[in-house]
Design an enzyme around this catalytic site. Structure first.
Site, PDB file in Angstrom:
ATOM      1  CB  SER A 187      -1.203  -0.238   0.802  1.00 53.01           C
ATOM      2  OG  SER A 187      -1.417   1.415   1.006  1.00 53.01           O
ATOM      3  CG  HIS A 214      -3.981  -0.710  -0.677  1.00 59.75           C
ATOM      4  ND1 HIS A 214      -4.272  -0.739   0.351  1.00 59.75           N
ATOM      5  CD2 HIS A 214      -4.325  -2.317  -0.850  1.00 59.75           C
ATOM      6  CE1 HIS A 214      -4.581  -2.164   1.061  1.00 59.75           C
ATOM      7  NE2 HIS A 214      -4.959  -2.306   0.169  1.00 59.75           N
ATOM      8  CG  ASP A 310      -5.167  -5.349   2.610  1.00 60.27           C
ATOM      9  OD1 ASP A 310      -6.028  -7.004   2.310  1.00 60.27           O
ATOM     10  OD2 ASP A 310      -5.351  -4.907   1.482  1.00 60.27           O
TER      11      ASP A 310
END
Length: 367
Positions: A187, A214, A310
């Site tokens: 991310s 992401h 995540d």
């Protein structure tokens, strides 16, 4: 208190960003500027912890301003980007030049996502203010070949990030790797980290790579194209129905999830919006769980820099099915969130500095 300078040619955006940021008592906007030249002046004057920087501005644009910041007074910079192909390409260039992340410019639109965008903005500012930046990701050593032993990646907890890597003990390798699919979740701070890793892999890399970064939908295509231009392996935006091929990296499209499914004679890429209620799209959890369920001990999971956790739940499945895992070291992350979640849960087989990650992945295929 975290000090921020907001640089944007739009009076609305300067006001909107300042208002959003100062809703958090730990953040103070110390100055704003309407273009790059004025921005450099106020940055020199106020020495802020973080800068938000628009890309398209009169007199001096964002990329030129960013180059000056990185040369003269390096600090975390968040780019303010339009969610278009042109905006994506400029933003990816900014990330290559040293910006740590970006935020969407469409804050003027009425959107159910506005609360999430505000929270992400404040969280990003707070997180990146703590971290050092990754520089332009250029290979620091010749890429290993699949037929030659790679250097052993250094475990961050065992030595400082600046310590030189030690040569690996010669490994006895099978004629084929034990693992032939690599799943990467990443991310904040991810694009430079992913480029650093993939650009050090050889063209004959003997596994497929699946990446959940992401990133908005307009960005993933240009991101894949940029990587394909600088890497020996092939890099592309994933499409449903593709047969997994070794030496190819598949980037999950923004706004969708990436899975793999077993067919009669091969593994196939699946791009889907299910589950619709996932916090992130693409989701590292969805990718790791799918690869773990489908590939078992043939899977290698890698978690790189990023906020939040995540990937942790998906990595549990991957590990339970016999897969192996690698987490990026705290010292080399822009934000030590996703890797920290893996490490704290006891799921990391290795903790590796980003400069050594390609070698760790190469060796991990045979462990």
């Amino acid at each position: 208190m975290i000090s921020v300078v907001v640089v944007d040619d739009s009076a609305f955006m300067r006001k909107a960003l300042s208002t959003m940021l100062e809703k958090d008592p730990e953040i103070r906007v110390v100055a704003t500027a309407r273009d790059g030249e004025e921005g450099l002046q106020v940055i020199r004057q106020h020495n802020p912890d973080v800068v938000t920087l628009d890309i398209e501005m009169p007199r001096m644009d964002g990329l030129t301003t960013l180059r000056h910041i990185m040369m003269e007074m390096p600090r975390p910079v968040l780019m303010v980007s339009s969610l278009t192909t042109e905006g994506a390409e400029a933003t990816l260039k900014a990330l290559e030049l040293g910006a740590v992340d970006f935020i969407p410019k469409q804050l003027s639109k009425v959107s159910l996502d506005i609360v999430r965008i505000e929270n992400d903005l404040r969280e990003k500012v707070k997180e990146v203010s703590k971290r050092r930046m990754l520089r332009t990701p250029r290979p620091v050593r010749p890429a290993p070949t699949a037929s030659a032993p790679a250097q052993t990646a250094q475990v961050a907890s065992a030595a400082p990030a600046t310590a030189p890597s030690r040569p690996a003990m010669p490994a006895t390798r099978a004629s084929r790797p034990v693992r032939d699919v690599v799943a990467i979740g990443v991310s904040t701070g991810g694009p430079p980290a992913v480029q650093k890793v993939l650009s050090q892999l050889p063209a004959d890399f003997p596994a497929s790579i699946l990446i959940a970064q992401h990133m908005p939908a307009a960005f993933t295509g240009p991101f894949a194209k940029r990587l394909d231009g600088v890497c020996a392996i092939s890099v592309k935006e994933a499409e449903s129905g593709e047969k997994l091929k070794p030496g190819t990296a598949y980037i999950a499209p923004g706004g969708k999830h990436l899975r793999v499914e077993q067919r009669v004679s091969h593994m196939e890429v699946v791009v889907t919006t299910d589950p619709a209620d996932a916090l992130y799209k693409p989701s590292a959890n969805v990718l790791m769980e799918s690869v773990g369920q489908s590939m078992g001990r043939r899977a290698l999971g890698v978690i790189l820099t990023g906020m939040g956790s995540d990937g942790m739940e998906g990595m549990k499945v991957l590990k339970q099915k016999g897969g192996r895992s690698i987490a990026q070291s705290d010292a080399t992350c822009v934000v030590y969130g996703m890797p920290k979640a893996i490490v704290d849960a006891g799921l990391a087989d290795e903790i590796v500095d980003i400069d050594d990650m390609a070698a760790a992945i190469m060796n991990g295929l045979y462990k």
